[in-house]
Design an enzyme around this catalytic site. Structure first.
Site, mmCIF file in Angstrom:
data_model
loop_
_atom_site.group_PDB
_atom_site.id
_atom_site.type_symbol
_atom_site.label_atom_id
_atom_site.label_comp_id
_atom_site.label_asym_id
_atom_site.label_seq_id
_atom_site.Cartn_x
_atom_site.Cartn_y
_atom_site.Cartn_z
ATOM 1 N N TYR A 85 66.145 48.549 56.574
ATOM 2 C CA TYR A 85 66.168 49.920 56.070
ATOM 3 C C TYR A 85 67.583 50.256 55.629
ATOM 4 O O TYR A 85 68.543 49.919 56.323
ATOM 5 C CB TYR A 85 65.721 50.897 57.161
ATOM 6 C CG TYR A 85 65.801 52.354 56.763
ATOM 7 C CD1 TYR A 85 64.937 52.893 55.810
ATOM 8 C CD2 TYR A 85 66.733 53.208 57.357
ATOM 9 C CE1 TYR A 85 65.001 54.240 55.447
ATOM 10 C CE2 TYR A 85 66.801 54.560 57.004
ATOM 11 C CZ TYR A 85 65.936 55.060 56.055
ATOM 12 O OH TYR A 85 66.010 56.393 55.710
ATOM 13 N N ASP B 18 75.051 46.161 55.325
ATOM 14 C CA ASP B 18 74.803 47.549 55.702
ATOM 15 C C ASP B 18 74.935 47.642 57.217
ATOM 16 O O ASP B 18 74.031 47.276 57.962
ATOM 17 C CB ASP B 18 73.409 47.976 55.228
ATOM 18 C CG ASP B 18 73.105 49.421 55.591
ATOM 19 O OD1 ASP B 18 73.965 50.082 56.208
ATOM 20 O OD2 ASP B 18 71.992 49.889 55.254
ATOM 21 N N LYS C 273 76.553 56.627 61.118
ATOM 22 C CA LYS C 273 76.241 56.810 62.549
ATOM 23 C C LYS C 273 77.492 56.850 63.431
ATOM 24 O O LYS C 273 78.175 57.863 63.428
ATOM 25 C CB LYS C 273 75.203 55.775 62.977
ATOM 26 C CG LYS C 273 73.922 55.946 62.133
ATOM 27 C CD LYS C 273 72.689 55.248 62.620
ATOM 28 C CE LYS C 273 71.473 55.740 61.841
ATOM 29 N NZ LYS C 273 70.860 54.794 60.932
#
Ligand SMILES: *Cc1c(COP(=O)(O)O)cnc(C)c1O
Length: 428
Positions: A142, A237, A265
């Site tokens: 994702y 990522d 995050k």
């Protein structure tokens, strides 16, 4: 037990699509209605009805130090007292860029407001840098809700994909190839046919948004080699894996050097922050130096930068990765013991990420290997855990997060609950 949460949700569904600001929060895959949180304290969250939970969701990853860490709180409050946005450069962004450079060697970095924005910008940069349009990603990874990446593998012979969301033009989807993880042959074939057209390959540092799909080191090295040979940039990522590995970063864990790294995050310490970075030679293609345009009204926001800097400073000063290994290895021992005699469930951990999976014994390595039945089993376990005062992510495909506020006793609480769930026949 959940009266106030329920009545808030009833109101919310009238006002917001599905009553939520992000789909997985709606509890669709575990059933029931979402729980509204009131506050967080270290390893715990307390909901609006006063129920207290040991938290393993931890806001889906940003809170590596737990809730309300005093150093982060102080940094936020001190900053807010002076104002919270100026639309000018601020000292905190220089501090954050410096600690990232010192600790993970990222030469040049651009701050944005979310992981999605980081990935979107990194892909644009890769395209601008290489003058190529096509990209490759992997099913089970994702990368945020970027148009170019909401793409499924094409059917049959079609190498390039089809949109996985309404609203994504097929013309975009056609530029994105998607293939299963851990498949060297498919990779070789794609590179043979399209390697010279690929701007970049996107790989989740450690795929952890669709189960925890830890990849073999050799496979990742092979991918890096193909990228280099064909002039495609390798984008790691690390929005989720960054600052969650025993070696801090997934790139370091695999010992590869990606061309671009995306962050999010943890780097915002719980504030909305994303970032992308690379060696200067690549980043110098970004405006105002280069021709790749990317901007943000609130990018490099002082409160967010201060929260991120305080989080990373505390993380490195206190050797959080080492502490996580201490509690994590205790959890490993307990879980291995509990699951020893079960046939169709397992547990896997890497750094501060762990995953309990159901319907198979060996840890899956690809999205395609995850048994669909796991979701049903997890839904039962989920509500059992909730009633035991344990807050897990409300989906079988999401990982659990450990953080520096968790203790060895907290690991026991999780393990004991799983043991009881098995013994009481909640899950087989
Ligand atoms: C969460 C996540 C994103 C998206 O970040 P947002 O801040 O939710 O936009 C992108 N990539 C990975 C690997 C993520 O885990």
């Amino acid at each position: 037990m959940f009266e106030k949460s329920k009545s808030l949700y009833e109101k919310a569904v009238q006002l917001m699509p599905g009553g939520v600001s992000s789909p997985v929060r709606a509890f669709r895959s575990v059933g029931g209605t979402p729980i509204y949180m009131d506050r967080g304290e270290g390893a715990h969250v307390v909901d609006v009805d006063g129920n207290r939970y040991l938290d393993f969701c931890c806001s889906w990853g940003p809170l590596i130090l737990g809730h309300g860490h005093p150093a982060v709180k102080e940094a936020i409050i001190k900053t807010v007292e002076k104002g919270w946005t100026f639309g000018t450069p601020v000292p905190a962004e220089v501090d954050l860029a410096q600690i990232v450079k010192d600790q993970i060697g990222l030469e040049s970095i651009r701050f944005v407001n979310s992981g999605t924005e980081a990935v979107m910008s990194a892909v644009r940069l890769a395209r601008g840098y290489t003058n190529r349009d096509r990209i490759l990603k992997f099913s089970g990874c994702y990368h945020g809700h970027v148009d170019n990446l909401l793409v499924n593998a094409g059917s049959g012979l079609a190498t390039f994909g089809t949109a996985s969301s309404a609203g994504v033009p097929e013309a975009f989807a056609k530029l994105t190839a998607t293939m299963p993880l851990n498949d060297r042959e498919a990779l070789d074939k794609l590179f043979q046919e399209h390697g010279s057209e690929l701007a970049c390959v996107l790989m989740e540092g450690v795929p952890a948004n669709n189960g925890l799909l830890i990849q073999d080191r050799e496979y990742i090295h092979h991918l890096a080699k193909l990228c280099k040979e064909h002039g495609a940039l390798l984008i790691f990522d690390e929005v989720l894996s960054g600052f969650r590995m025993p070696e801090v970063m997934a790139a370091k864990h695999y010992e590869v050097e990606p061309d671009i790294i995306t962050l999010g995050k943890v780097i915002g310490g719980g504030m909305p922050v994303g970032a992308y970075g690379a060696r200067r030679e690549i980043m110098d293609h970004v405006a105002p130096l280069g021709k790749v345009y990317q901007a943000g009204t609130l990018a490099g926001n002082p409160v967010a930068m201060a929260a991120g800097h305080a989080t990373l400073k505390t993380y490195f000063d206190n050797d959080v990765p080492q502490y996580i290994e201490k509690i994590g290895s205790h959890l490993d021992i307990r879980m291995t013991d509990i699951l020893e005699n079960t046939e169709d469930m397992g547990y896997i951990r890497l750094g501060s990420l762990f995953w309990m999976y159901f319907g198979c014994k060996d840890a899956p390595k690809t999205a395609e290997d995850i048994p669909a039945v796991g979701s049903k089993i997890y839904a039962k376990l989920y509500h059992f855990m909730l009633n035991r005062g344990l807050y897990l992510a409300p989906s079988a495909y999401e990982v659990g997060f450990l953080n520096a506020a968790h203790s060895v006793a907290d690991m026991d609480q999780l393990a004991d609950a799983l043991k009881d769930a098995i013994e009481q026949g909640v899950i087989r």
